[in-house]
Design a protein around this motif. Structure first.
Motif, short mmCIF file in Angstrom:
data_model
loop_
_atom_site.label_atom_id
_atom_site.label_comp_id
_atom_site.label_asym_id
_atom_site.label_seq_id
_atom_site.Cartn_x
_atom_site.Cartn_y
_atom_site.Cartn_z
N ALA A 1 -17.34 17.61 25.78
CA ALA A 1 -15.99 18.15 25.64
C ALA A 1 -15.05 17.49 26.64
CB ALA A 1 -15.99 19.67 25.87
N GLU A 2 -13.78 17.83 26.53
CA GLU A 2 -12.77 17.39 27.49
C GLU A 2 -11.93 18.59 27.87
OE1 GLU A 2 -10.08 14.57 25.74
OE2 GLU A 2 -9.65 15.84 24.00
N GLY A 3 -11.15 18.45 28.95
CA GLY A 3 -10.29 19.55 29.35
C GLY A 3 -9.91 19.45 30.81
N ALA A 4 -9.15 20.44 31.26
CA ALA A 4 -8.73 20.51 32.66
C ALA A 4 -8.28 21.92 33.00
CB ALA A 4 -7.58 19.53 32.94
N ALA A 5 -8.43 22.26 34.24
CA ALA A 5 -7.85 23.49 34.78
C ALA A 5 -7.48 23.23 36.22
CB ALA A 5 -8.82 24.66 34.70
N VAL A 6 -6.27 23.63 36.59
CA VAL A 6 -5.82 23.53 37.98
C VAL A 6 -5.34 24.90 38.41
CG1 VAL A 6 -4.12 22.52 39.55
CG2 VAL A 6 -5.20 21.08 37.81
N LEU A 7 -5.82 25.34 39.56
CA LEU A 7 -5.46 26.65 40.11
C LEU A 7 -4.66 26.48 41.39
CD1 LEU A 7 -8.08 27.04 38.33
CD2 LEU A 7 -8.56 29.03 39.73
N VAL A 8 -3.76 27.40 41.65
CA VAL A 8 -3.10 27.46 42.94
C VAL A 8 -3.95 28.36 43.84
CG1 VAL A 8 -1.09 28.25 44.25
CG2 VAL A 8 -0.77 27.06 42.07
N LEU A 9 -4.49 27.78 44.90
CA LEU A 9 -5.18 28.55 45.92
C LEU A 9 -4.25 28.68 47.12
CD1 LEU A 9 -8.87 27.24 45.88
CD2 LEU A 9 -7.74 28.90 44.39
N GLU A 10 -4.21 29.87 47.66
CA GLU A 10 -3.21 30.18 48.69
C GLU A 10 -3.79 31.11 49.74
OE1 GLU A 10 1.43 31.87 48.59
OE2 GLU A 10 0.28 31.58 46.73
N GLU A 11 -3.45 30.88 50.98
CA GLU A 11 -3.87 31.79 52.05
C GLU A 11 -3.33 33.18 51.72
OE1 GLU A 11 -3.95 34.25 55.30
OE2 GLU A 11 -2.02 33.28 54.86
N LEU A 12 -4.19 34.19 51.82
CA LEU A 12 -3.84 35.52 51.33
C LEU A 12 -2.60 36.09 52.00
CD1 LEU A 12 -4.50 37.91 49.51
CD2 LEU A 12 -6.08 38.74 51.28
N GLY A 13 -2.48 35.92 53.30
CA GLY A 13 -1.29 36.42 53.99
C GLY A 13 -0.03 35.73 53.51
N HIS A 14 -0.13 34.44 53.26
CA HIS A 14 0.99 33.66 52.72
C HIS A 14 1.40 34.19 51.36
CE1 HIS A 14 3.03 30.07 51.03
NE2 HIS A 14 3.26 29.72 52.28
N ALA A 15 0.40 34.51 50.52
CA ALA A 15 0.68 35.04 49.18
C ALA A 15 1.32 36.43 49.25
CB ALA A 15 -0.61 35.09 48.36
N ARG A 16 0.79 37.28 50.12
CA ARG A 16 1.32 38.63 50.22
C ARG A 16 2.73 38.65 50.80
NH1 ARG A 16 -4.06 41.94 52.35
NH2 ARG A 16 -5.02 42.21 50.29
N ALA A 17 3.02 37.71 51.68
CA ALA A 17 4.34 37.66 52.30
C ALA A 17 5.44 37.42 51.27
CB ALA A 17 4.38 36.59 53.38
N ARG A 18 5.08 36.75 50.17
CA ARG A 18 6.08 36.49 49.12
C ARG A 18 5.85 37.39 47.90
NH1 ARG A 18 4.60 33.10 45.01
NH2 ARG A 18 2.50 32.24 45.10
N ASP A 19 4.99 38.41 48.05
CA ASP A 19 4.70 39.37 46.99
C ASP A 19 4.16 38.68 45.74
OD1 ASP A 19 4.51 41.95 45.94
OD2 ASP A 19 6.48 41.83 44.99
N ALA A 20 3.27 37.71 45.95
CA ALA A 20 2.69 36.97 44.82
C ALA A 20 1.64 37.82 44.11
CB ALA A 20 2.05 35.69 45.32
N HIS A 21 1.47 37.56 42.83
CA HIS A 21 0.39 38.19 42.09
C HIS A 21 -0.91 37.47 42.44
CE1 HIS A 21 -2.17 39.94 39.17
NE2 HIS A 21 -2.26 38.83 38.45
N VAL A 22 -1.93 38.21 42.84
CA VAL A 22 -3.23 37.65 43.20
C VAL A 22 -4.22 37.95 42.08
CG1 VAL A 22 -5.14 37.74 44.83
CG2 VAL A 22 -2.77 37.80 45.68
N TYR A 23 -4.72 36.90 41.45
CA TYR A 23 -5.74 37.09 40.42
C TYR A 23 -7.07 37.51 41.02
CZ TYR A 23 -2.86 34.74 36.83
OH TYR A 23 -1.88 34.40 35.93
N ALA A 24 -7.45 36.82 42.10
CA ALA A 24 -8.76 37.05 42.70
C ALA A 24 -8.80 36.38 44.06
CB ALA A 24 -9.87 36.50 41.80
N LEU A 25 -9.81 36.73 44.84
CA LEU A 25 -10.09 36.06 46.10
C LEU A 25 -11.31 35.16 45.92
CD1 LEU A 25 -9.71 39.00 48.64
CD2 LEU A 25 -7.96 37.39 47.86
#
Length: 425
Positions: free
Chosen positions: A238-262
């Protein structure tokens, strides 16, 4: 320093669906995207089936210059990265470019362009002396895998750590593990990470034909990928791709980001045994699983779901079944286990990232995708492989594993962020 790492964005280019929503619908429907190869005349080959992506670069937002410059694998990565960045809600103007990294996994890099250019230069192999006047000025980019990281870095203006991880079929999970480590150690706050591969080409098909690793079920491609089934006879390319944004949790919470998972645990091992063979007892995969679970602080009995490598080869299916039993104990008998390769095939260095994207979405929506085509279970594979239909269940802790040629065995643990806000859609 040991900082927590969150998934805040998901972007996908996959067989059966471009974009995370069509991708999720494909997986939860149980539909397969495997079919007869249409990219070239596959009649000379033993295995003539694959899971192709119906990809229109212009419709996906790529300019003519980008299409001319980038190999198909790079195009997939850039389109996935753009979707992931938009999904994360990050404002690039607010970011320090030196604190943004890139980690991209790929097993075969620019194979599509390399083969195309060779055929042009050699007149389809008829000329031994190559006429360089036909050479594409962008061939070097396809020849150098680092171009994949460079192209993704350009999406967000990343000037921090950048790397391409190439560990065969575990590249997609290992690239995420590397990204997790960069953030955890304090080298970056945000990393665009994932995997991309476009190996559906004559040279790749011929290589897997030679070792009889791919399925010869050409008369029924929709049912050719059969992980854990007694009648399985190889994986479907098969072929394909996936790219995820990984972010330091405090950085994500500071901007009220939606967190899918840790991304709470990761480990990788090598069996130092055989280029393509696996030991039947699953010791090396079990070792990676134990370390990933320990790092995440997850009790084996608390695992809610296991994403199997599930390639559909007999030695792999039995190997990881043994590894699950060795590490999860009694929980192995009751925890849901499934393989999405049954639906979207095996995209080599991309599949690990596609799987992590799927399990982040499984945690989001409380649904476990099925193992399609599991009609007659192998008696040696006697766990709950979620046959045929998706299953609704709360998922707080996911164990995902990967196995690759060269003896690579990797494991990653995703856990729910207990402080995350609820999804809006």
């Amino acid at each position: 320093m040991n900082r927590q790492v969150a998934v805040t964005g998901i972007g996908v280019v996959a067989p059966g669906g471009i974009g995370r929503k069509p991708y999720w619908e494909q997986l939860t429907s149980g539909r397969t995207a495997t079919r007869a190869i249409s990219f070239f005349d596959a009649s000379p080959f033993r295995s003539r089936i694959a899971a192709e992506v119906d990809f229109d670069p212009a419709a996906a937002g790529l300019s003519p210059r980008e299409v001319r410059r980038m190999d198909r694998a790079a195009q997939f990565a850039v389109v996935s990265a753009r979707e992931s960045l938009a999904d994360s809600g990050l404002d690039v103007a607010d970011l320090d470019p030196h604190r943004i990294g890139v980690s991209i996994g790929s097993a075969v890099g620019g194979t599509t362009s390399l083969e195309r250019e060779y055929l042009a230069l050699s007149d389809s192999g008829r000329q031994w002396e190559l006429d360089l006047s036909y050479l594409s000025p962008h061939l070097y980019d396809a020849f150098t895998p680092s171009s994949l990281a460079r192209e993704v870095a350009g999406v967000i203006g990343a000037e921090g750590p950048a790397a391409v991880v190439s560990t065969g079929c575990t590249s997609g999970i290992d690239s995420l593990g590397h990204a997790r480590d960069l953030i955890a150690e304090g080298s970056a706050d945000v990393v665009l990470a994932g995997g991309t591969d476009t190996p559906i080409s004559p040279i790749a098909v011929a290589c897997f034909d030679a070792i009889k690793a791919t399925s010869p079920s050409n008369d029924d491609p929709a049912h050719a990928s059969r992980p854990f089934d007694r009648e399985r006879n190889g994986f479907v390319l098969a072929e394909g791709a996936a790219v995820l944004v990984l972010e330091e949790l405090g950085h994500a919470r500071a901007r009220d980001a939606h967190v899918y998972a840790l991304v709470s645990g990761y480990a990788t091992r090598c069996n130092a045994y055989h280029m393509t063979g696996l030991t039947p007892h699953g010791r090396e995969m079990a070792e990676a699983i134990r370390h990933a679970l320990a790092e995440s602080g997850t009790d084996p009995a608390a695992v809610d779901y296991v994403n199997a490598h599930g390639s559909g080869t007999k030695q792999n299916d039995r190997h990881e079944t043994a590894a699950f039993k060795a590490t999860l104990g009694e929980r192995a008998r009751s925890v849901p286990v499934s393989s999405i390769k049954s639906m979207i095939g095996h995209s080599l260095g991309a599949i690990g990232s596609l799987e992590i994207a799927a399990w982040a979405l499984a945690m989001e929506y409380g649904v476990v995708p099925p193992t399609a085509n599991l009609d007659t279970p192998d008696p040696e594979c006697d766990l709950d492989y979620v046959p045929h239909e998706a299953r609704e269940t709360r998922v707080d802790r996911v164990l995902s594993v990967g196995s690759g040629f060269g003896g690579f065995q990797s494991a990653m643990v995703l856990t729910r962020d207990t402080g995350a806000r609820l999804p809006t859609a």
